[in-house]
Design a protein around this motif. Structure first.
Motif, PDB file in Angstrom:
ATOM      1  N   THR A  83       0.867  -1.183   0.000  1.00  0.00           N
ATOM      2  CA  THR A  83       0.000   0.000   0.000  1.00  0.00           C
ATOM      3  C   THR A  83       0.900   1.227   0.000  1.00  0.00           C
ATOM      4  O   THR A  83       1.741   1.379   0.890  1.00  0.00           O
ATOM      5  N   SER A  85       0.912   5.480  -0.601  1.00  0.00           N
ATOM      6  CA  SER A  85       0.128   6.702  -0.782  1.00  0.00           C
ATOM      7  C   SER A  85       1.040   7.923  -0.665  1.00  0.00           C
ATOM      8  O   SER A  85       2.023   7.913   0.079  1.00  0.00           O
ATOM      9  N   ASP A 106      -3.468   4.616  -4.926  1.00  0.00           N
ATOM     10  CA  ASP A 106      -2.611   3.600  -4.308  1.00  0.00           C
ATOM     11  C   ASP A 106      -1.682   3.070  -5.378  1.00  0.00           C
ATOM     12  O   ASP A 106      -2.086   2.332  -6.279  1.00  0.00           O
ATOM     13  N   GLY A 108       0.743   0.998  -5.080  1.00  0.00           N
ATOM     14  CA  GLY A 108       1.182  -0.370  -4.892  1.00  0.00           C
ATOM     15  C   GLY A 108       0.454  -1.329  -5.817  1.00  0.00           C
ATOM     16  O   GLY A 108      -0.753  -1.230  -6.009  1.00  0.00           O
ATOM     17  N   THR A 140       4.788  -0.917  -9.725  1.00  0.00           N
ATOM     18  CA  THR A 140       4.026   0.208  -9.193  1.00  0.00           C
ATOM     19  C   THR A 140       3.399   0.997 -10.330  1.00  0.00           C
ATOM     20  O   THR A 140       3.991   1.127 -11.407  1.00  0.00           O
ATOM     21  N   TYR A 142       1.153   4.713 -10.783  1.00  0.00           N
ATOM     22  CA  TYR A 142       0.437   5.900 -10.345  1.00  0.00           C
ATOM     23  C   TYR A 142      -0.602   6.270 -11.404  1.00  0.00           C
ATOM     24  O   TYR A 142      -0.496   5.871 -12.575  1.00  0.00           O
ATOM     25  N   SER A 427       3.823   4.159   3.343  1.00  0.00           N
ATOM     26  CA  SER A 427       3.685   2.835   2.747  1.00  0.00           C
ATOM     27  C   SER A 427       3.773   1.758   3.807  1.00  0.00           C
ATOM     28  O   SER A 427       4.353   1.954   4.885  1.00  0.00           O
TER      29      SER A 427
END
Length: 440
Positions: A83, A85, A106, A108, A140, A142, A427
């Motif tokens: 997780t 952020s 998130d 992750g 990952t 975004y 995280s």
């Protein structure tokens, strides 16, 4: 302008090829993965170089193979649930105006990490084995319109390591081992490019954040290293392991694909921002681990280790472009060596069931001034729990769980168009592993 183009396009992309621990997904500090044994997962990754309970010792200390009897095969799988952020705290463009965009969601991405080991008894004193594992890896993503899109959008790295090994018992209580590491690395990542700022700086009628482009790079390479180990057993209840994994240098070769908005195609004249090949040197660190296993009584044993990682090999990131119009780009990194400390406890409930726990402190090699959106640093503490069940002499099962507590990571990163990403990353990670061990 050429230097500006380099830093906004391929430098952050090739960064992934060399520093793939984005958002703490790589759980051994820096950009390493330590998910190589489910028994070790249950101990919070403590004491791997001395445990030598199964064929996964090929990775942690090949000398431990001499403790195994007969032949064995291990298959294991780990699911990593990260997780990640970000909290924006005043990110700006060069003019001082706020950077637009959300916090990225998130970032992750759940990933599965497998490994396989096999060990053979060549004689009473000589053992051989092979391991196939994933020593580095991440994934990952975004949101494409997040505030840090000029630093990172998508990042992924996969490695596959083939590790044939051999070990010999030189005396009743002293063993040595060695292995070869044949490693493949493949990476992909992307980020936006603020062509509005670039065009404005050369007199085009554009404004920051009003003409975003995009770039994606993929790359791969094969390379070779080695690992060595010794194990000393002064008594039947005590063993001491010392293991070393060599550095590996990957010459990553790939392609960069650019998307340039129609309003700024003038920037591509003379070969600028055109698809090209690119290379970067990936300096993976060497590690040295000293570990101890101590049986306190027939039911309780403890394991512990101190592991040094030579992250200072990563002094700079140098990218070389196939396009002759693009000069090399050099970005200082100046990472620090780290020392990891772990302690674990095993409790034998009976002959068929063992319970495990452990804690490890793993500091980040990244100083605050070198934190990037791809590498939010932060020290971490790992707490693990696990169990081993043996229904028969030939078959056993392991299950493990580790939670990673990560310190918040501040960032104040500017790129060459003076877009500054300022804020803080939070995280945490959960890892679950299952393993099957068959002896024959």
């Amino acid at each position: 302008m050429q230097q500006l183009r380099v830093k906004l396009s391929l430098v952050p992309i090739l960064m992934l090829l060399t520093v793939s621990s984005t958002a703490h997904l790589a759980l051994a500090g820096g950009f390493a993965l330590n998910e190589q044994s489910v028994k070790g997962l249950g101990n919070g990754f403590a004491g791997g170089a001395a445990s030598a309970e199964d064929a996964s010792t090929i990775f942690f200390n090949p000398a431990g193979l001499t403790r195994l009897t007969g032949n064995s095969i291990i298959g294991a799988s780990y699911v990593i649930f990260p997780t990640v952020s970000f909290k924006n705290q005043g990110s700006t463009v060069a003019t001082g105006a706020p950077l637009s965009g959300n916090n990225g969601g998130d970032a992750g991405v759940d990933i599965v990490v497998p490994n396989f080991y096999a060990a053979w008894s060549l004689s009473d004193t000589v053992k051989a084995g092979i391991g196939i594992n994933v020593p580095f890896g991440l994934a990952t993503t975004y949101n494409r319109d997040w505030v840090g899109r000029y630093q990172a959008v998508e990042s992924s790295l996969t490695t596959i390591n083939i590790n044939p090994s051999i070990a010999a018992k030189l005396t009743d209580n002293f063993s040595v081992g060695a292995g070869l590491n044949i490693q493949y690395a493949e990476a992909k990542l992307s980020n936006a490019i603020d062509f509005g700022s670039i065009g404005r700086s050369v007199g085009l009628p554009t404004q920051p954040q009003q003409a975003d482009g995009f770039v994606k790079v993929t790359g791969s390479d094969w390379s070779v290293g080695y690992n060595l180990g010794v194990m000393y057993e002064p008594t039947k209840s005590t063993r001491i392991g010392l293991s070393y994994r060599s550095p590996i240098t990957q010459d990553i070769r790939g392609n960069a694909d650019f998307t340039v908005p129609a309003s700024v195609t003038a920037l591509t004249r003379g070969g600028r921002f055109t698809d090209t090949g690119a290379t970067a040197v990936l300096n993976l660190p060497d590690t040295l681990s000293l570990a101890v296993y101590q049986e306190l009584n027939p039911r309780v044993s403890i394991v512990g280790d101190v592991t040094w990682t030579n992250w200072s090999r990563f002094r700079e990131l140098r990218v070389t472009f196939a396009n002759p119009n693009e000069p090399d780009s050099v970005q200082p990194e100046n990472w620090n060596d780290t020392y990891r400390f772990g302690l674990g406890v095993n409790y034998a409930v009976n002959e068929t069931l063992i319970l495990r726990t452990g804690v490890t402190y793993d500091p980040s090699p990244i100083s605050d001034e070198f934190v990037t959106a791809r590498l939010p640093g932060g020290d971490r503490t790992l707490l693990g729990f696990g169990a081993s069940y043996r229904p028969s002499k030939s078959l056993s099962f392991d299950i493990g769980y580790t939670h990673v507590f990560s310190n918040d990571s501040p960032i104040n990163e500017s790129n060459s168009t003076r877009n500054t990403l300022k804020g803080e990353f939070e995280s945490e990670v959960d890892i679950v592993g299952v393993q099957l061990n068959w002896q024959f």
